[in-house]
Design a protein around this motif. Sequence first.
Motif: not given
Length: 212
Positions: A140-146
């Motif tokens: 996956r391409d995880v662009r934002a981590e919250v």
Amino acid sequence: EVSNDSTDRDSSFSFRIGVFSSVSYLAIPRVIGAFHREHSLVDLRLRASSSGSAELADAVRRGRLDLSLYGLPAATAPDLAVHRLATTPYAVIVATDHRFASRAGVALRDLADERFVDAPVGFGNRDVLDAALSARGVVRDVRAEVTETNSIPVFVANGLGIALLPELLIPPSEGVTVVPLKERITWEFNVVTRISTGEATAALLEQLLAAY
């Protein structure tokens, strides 16, 4: 200092609980609130972790917490008592105008070119999902981590990516649609304690198990 062996309801002692950073939409506050009303002299302390389940479990292991929520499989904590509250499948969260929003289900192969919003590595729901996807050869391409799970749908609604979350952790949210994932990937919602526990820990554990 905590006396985990205390059985006297009229004695005041500290009872420390580890929680996820986002629990307001789960049954947890209701259950802990009821426990507090029944044991009003207990000095109840709630602690959240910015690093996820692994850190919470380590705090239980070291005696810094008496009981904690835990989002990793039981096999990852062989030296602790792991109590299953629920098992829930992952689902896809997309913005309401996303091309997947009208589908009855989405397969993992359909997500190859998508950007993702997710919790950081170390959070149980992220680690379980990463392991399941890796076993299937999915990158996956995880662009934002919250760090607050209940904020993930907000980022999705604003076009920053899609998300895969356990259904139990998806809060009611505007601007998003929840679509079933065709492959079954599940997440365990657990509680961990030390192997030997006191009466207060056993009482809260019983109430948590009853709630789920």
